[in-house]
Design a protein around this motif. Structure first.
Motif, mmCIF file in Angstrom:
data_model
loop_
_atom_site.group_PDB
_atom_site.id
_atom_site.type_symbol
_atom_site.label_atom_id
_atom_site.label_comp_id
_atom_site.label_asym_id
_atom_site.label_seq_id
_atom_site.Cartn_x
_atom_site.Cartn_y
_atom_site.Cartn_z
ATOM 1 N N GLY A 22 28.876 36.019 20.429
ATOM 2 C CA GLY A 22 29.207 34.577 21.014
ATOM 3 C C GLY A 22 30.556 34.054 20.646
ATOM 4 N N ALA A 23 31.238 35.073 19.848
ATOM 5 C CA ALA A 23 32.741 34.606 19.563
ATOM 6 C C ALA A 23 33.810 34.760 20.779
ATOM 7 N N ILE A 24 33.613 35.503 21.579
ATOM 8 C CA ILE A 24 34.522 35.435 22.827
ATOM 9 C C ILE A 24 33.664 35.375 24.121
ATOM 10 N N GLY A 25 34.355 34.846 25.196
ATOM 11 C CA GLY A 25 33.647 34.470 26.369
ATOM 12 C C GLY A 25 33.703 35.758 27.392
ATOM 13 N N THR A 26 32.922 35.522 28.435
ATOM 14 C CA THR A 26 32.610 36.572 29.305
ATOM 15 C C THR A 26 34.106 37.065 30.013
ATOM 16 N N ALA A 27 34.742 36.016 30.147
ATOM 17 C CA ALA A 27 36.259 36.366 31.045
ATOM 18 C C ALA A 27 36.965 37.063 29.993
ATOM 19 N N THR A 28 37.191 36.613 28.760
ATOM 20 C CA THR A 28 37.968 37.574 27.863
ATOM 21 C C THR A 28 37.189 38.927 27.721
ATOM 22 N N MET A 29 35.979 39.011 27.967
ATOM 23 C CA MET A 29 35.576 40.542 27.625
ATOM 24 C C MET A 29 35.843 41.358 28.941
ATOM 25 N N ARG A 30 36.045 40.637 29.885
ATOM 26 C CA ARG A 30 36.441 41.354 31.277
ATOM 27 C C ARG A 30 37.662 41.916 31.264
ATOM 28 N N LYS A 31 38.646 41.023 30.628
ATOM 29 C CA LYS A 31 40.017 41.619 30.501
ATOM 30 C C LYS A 31 40.105 42.756 29.600
ATOM 31 N N PHE A 32 39.120 42.670 28.294
ATOM 32 C CA PHE A 32 39.163 43.788 27.470
ATOM 33 C C PHE A 32 38.569 45.151 28.150
ATOM 34 N N ASP A 33 37.689 44.864 28.914
ATOM 35 C CA ASP A 33 37.051 46.032 29.684
ATOM 36 C C ASP A 33 38.196 46.708 30.576
ATOM 37 N N LYS A 34 39.010 45.663 31.475
ATOM 38 C CA LYS A 34 40.046 46.421 32.308
ATOM 39 C C LYS A 34 41.144 46.916 31.403
ATOM 40 N N SER A 35 41.403 46.390 30.386
ATOM 41 C CA SER A 35 42.622 47.014 29.655
ATOM 42 C C SER A 35 42.333 48.406 28.916
ATOM 43 N N CYS A 36 41.157 48.596 28.527
ATOM 44 C CA CYS A 36 40.619 49.800 27.614
ATOM 45 C C CYS A 36 40.369 51.000 28.452
ATOM 46 N N LEU A 37 39.635 50.571 29.642
ATOM 47 C CA LEU A 37 39.086 51.692 30.532
ATOM 48 C C LEU A 37 40.097 52.374 31.313
ATOM 49 N N THR A 38 39.710 53.636 31.706
ATOM 50 C CA THR A 38 40.739 54.414 32.492
ATOM 51 C C THR A 38 40.894 53.567 33.757
ATOM 52 N N GLN A 39 42.175 53.548 34.238
ATOM 53 C CA GLN A 39 42.454 52.845 35.401
ATOM 54 C C GLN A 39 42.336 53.798 36.649
ATOM 55 N N ILE A 40 41.990 53.364 37.636
ATOM 56 C CA ILE A 40 41.889 54.244 38.845
ATOM 57 C C ILE A 40 42.950 53.676 39.800
ATOM 58 N N GLU A 41 43.417 54.823 40.501
ATOM 59 C CA GLU A 41 44.394 54.764 41.476
ATOM 60 C C GLU A 41 44.248 55.719 42.442
ATOM 61 N N PRO A 42 44.580 55.457 43.773
ATOM 62 C CA PRO A 42 44.410 56.484 44.898
ATOM 63 C C PRO A 42 45.218 57.766 44.632
ATOM 64 N N LEU A 43 44.751 58.845 45.044
ATOM 65 C CA LEU A 43 45.384 60.158 44.907
ATOM 66 C C LEU A 43 45.668 60.780 46.263
ATOM 67 N N ALA A 44 47.046 61.132 46.239
ATOM 68 C CA ALA A 44 47.315 61.881 47.617
ATOM 69 C C ALA A 44 46.546 63.307 47.657
ATOM 70 N N PRO A 45 46.509 63.942 48.850
ATOM 71 C CA PRO A 45 45.848 65.205 49.037
ATOM 72 C C PRO A 45 46.566 66.298 48.146
#
Length: 103
Positions: A22-45
């Protein structure tokens, strides 16, 4: 989950513990999820083909690793279809970390 690095994984686990306490909120946790996990981008053929060739795999063998049909690999490499969802995530992991990341 697949993290960008071991440091990202450690930071994310710490933040997750703080969120559960309960020390940090859900919105903050979502930001950490996004920053720590592998980012997905489209790939060309050409990118998809280059990843497969770098890993020295046939289309059939690559398809087995991704748990899809060989026809999908062929269609992606020809630009007839585009990978999405879990398949795109797996391709990104292989691109960044090699086939060992999903084997």
């Amino acid at each position: 989950m697949k993290y960008k690095s071991e440091v990202s994984e450690a930071i994310h686990e710490t933040m997750q513990d703080l969120h559960e306490a309960g020390a940090i909120g859900t919105a903050t946790m979502r930001k950490f999820d996004k920053s720590c996990l592998t980012q997905i981008e489209p790939l060309a053929p050409a990118d998809i083909k280059a990843i497969r060739e770098r890993e020295e795999l046939t289309q059939a063998a690559f398809a087995i690793h991704l748990n899809i049909s060989k026809n999908n690999i062929s269609a992606w490499e020809r630009g007839v279809k585009k990978p999405s969802g879990a398949a795109l995530k797996l391709l990104t992991l292989v691109k960044n970390k090699g086939i060992e990341a999903i084997a």
